[in-house]
Design an enzyme around this catalytic site. Sequence first.
Site, PDB file in Angstrom:
ATOM      1  N   TRP A 106       0.786  -1.146   0.084  1.00  0.00           N
ATOM      2  CA  TRP A 106       0.067   0.047  -0.012  1.00  0.00           C
ATOM      3  C   TRP A 106       0.810   1.057  -0.045  1.00  0.00           C
ATOM      4  CZ3 TRP A 106      -4.526  -0.357  -2.092  1.00  0.00           C
ATOM      5  CH2 TRP A 106      -5.127  -1.572  -1.867  1.00  0.00           C
TER       6      TRP A 106
ATOM      7  N   ASP B  75      -1.385   6.834   7.098  1.00  0.00           N
ATOM      8  CA  ASP B  75      -2.455   5.992   6.504  1.00  0.00           C
ATOM      9  C   ASP B  75      -2.673   4.915   7.580  1.00  0.00           C
ATOM     10  OD1 ASP B  75      -4.193   4.220   5.311  1.00  0.00           O
ATOM     11  OD2 ASP B  75      -3.012   3.943   3.421  1.00  0.00           O
TER      12      ASP B  75
ATOM     13  N   LYS C 191     -11.927  -1.641   6.712  1.00  0.00           N
ATOM     14  CA  LYS C 191     -11.098  -2.885   7.721  1.00  0.00           C
ATOM     15  C   LYS C 191     -11.269  -3.151   8.813  1.00  0.00           C
ATOM     16  CE  LYS C 191      -8.070  -3.267   3.822  1.00  0.00           C
ATOM     17  NZ  LYS C 191      -7.472  -2.122   2.966  1.00  0.00           N
TER      18      LYS C 191
HETATM   19  C1  LIG Z   1      -7.016  -1.610   2.020  1.00  0.00           C
HETATM   20  C2  LIG Z   1      -6.047  -0.201   2.180  1.00  0.00           C
HETATM   21  C3  LIG Z   1      -6.019   0.672   1.185  1.00  0.00           C
HETATM   22  C4  LIG Z   1      -6.698   0.910  -0.027  1.00  0.00           C
HETATM   23  O1  LIG Z   1      -8.061   1.391   0.353  1.00  0.00           O
HETATM   24  P1  LIG Z   1      -9.438   1.892  -0.540  1.00  0.00           P
HETATM   25  O2  LIG Z   1     -10.253   2.354   0.367  1.00  0.00           O
HETATM   26  O3  LIG Z   1      -9.499   0.504  -1.134  1.00  0.00           O
HETATM   27  O4  LIG Z   1      -8.745   2.921  -1.468  1.00  0.00           O
HETATM   28  C5  LIG Z   1      -4.892   1.899   1.446  1.00  0.00           C
HETATM   29  N1  LIG Z   1      -4.028   1.631   2.364  1.00  0.00           N
HETATM   30  C6  LIG Z   1      -4.256   0.686   3.329  1.00  0.00           C
HETATM   31  C7  LIG Z   1      -3.252   0.747   4.583  1.00  0.00           C
HETATM   32  C8  LIG Z   1      -5.139  -0.236   3.097  1.00  0.00           C
HETATM   33  O5  LIG Z   1      -5.005  -1.499   4.139  1.00  0.00           O
END
Ligand SMILES: *Cc1c(COP(=O)(O)O)cnc(C)c1O
Length: 373
Positions: free
Chosen positions: A111, A181, A205
């Site tokens: 990511w 993030d 998540k």
């Molecule tokens: C799943 C994930 C993403 C992607 O997120 P979207 O909502 O599908 O754009 C980005 N960063 C992390 C750490 C993730 O686990």
Amino acid sequence: MTRYPQMKPLNSLNFSGGPGALPESVLQQAQESIIEVPEVGLSVLGISHRSDWFAAVVTELENNFRILLGLSRDYHVLFLQGGATQQFSMVPMTLLRGKTSPAEYLHTGYWSGKALAEARREGQVRVVWSGESSGFRRLPDDAELSFSPDAPYLHYISNETVEGLQFHRVLGRDDVPRVCDMSSDFLSGPCKAERYSLIYAHAQKNIGPAGVTIVLLRDELLQDVPVGLPGFLDYRNHIQAHSNFNTPPVFSIYVILLITRWLINDIGGLTSMARINRIKADLLYGLLDGSDGFYRGRAQRSDRSMMNVVFGLKTPEMEKQFLAETQAAGFSGLSGHRAIGGMRASIYNGLTGYAVEKLVAFMEDFQRHHAKK
Ligand SMILES: *Cc1c(COP(=O)(O)O)cnc(C)c1O
């Protein structure tokens, strides 16, 4: 031949990497709300985003984030769309465009690679550290990192969901804005939110259904926003409109409100949540470590994720067998991310200790049957 009777996956045994499992009590309230939100008399799917009820939902939710994270009034709390992926772009559009010194990024897995690629469209990027050559099996220690005081910001990912790597500390300098993030470990425990200038985390998540991304952002970060940003991609518009700049995903936001109430009232806050998550993770990693190499944890021990337990078996055939048997036994979501294969047990907030105990018992049993072969 499988030793288990074929059965449908059990919701309580959903180890999916995302969208992740949500607590049963929240699912029940969400189900009820689809027919009728008790205090309104309408289905949540048909309540106006301009209603007083929804304004109250947003206010309570924002306040719950402040309570859970101890967040001051210096921070805006936003509910946006476009997922974490849109933040990969919005962050450098806002903070890097037109700057002369490079933004600093850590490349710690799948990511962060995506975030990095988007930042490069907007300006110069310096990769402070990359785990690519070591196959993203570990994170850097402090001696490997040096940060510049001139960077417009530092960006990293607190938990690499695919590889199962998690920082258990805050990185960077206090005089450079930290952007993080936290999509896959947000609200899994206390996170020292006030040490970051901007935190983003999509909901799907750990804290709700897809469709919403939480952005916590320090007001002073927006002093020098480039002119000419598209309206939807300008944080200031969302701040001004109280996350109601266009039609927001009312249902998803409502479910996140239910999750935050659950965290506050049922779990007792983020320290308690972290304790529960630690017990779950210890159970699984304890099993991997005690398996005489039958199960192989992917991440270096000190960098192991409390949320995504990534592991493999000796051969691809054995892994296939493992996945088939878990599926037949009612487990779901255990195959690794398509980028790296293997297995991944995601043990987000909503997944119970009971489910982890079930999985551990299954894995012990699987090893007993297959170790000698
Ligand atoms: C799943 C994930 C993403 C992607 O997120 P979207 O909502 O599908 O754009 C980005 N960063 C992390 C750490 C993730 O686990």
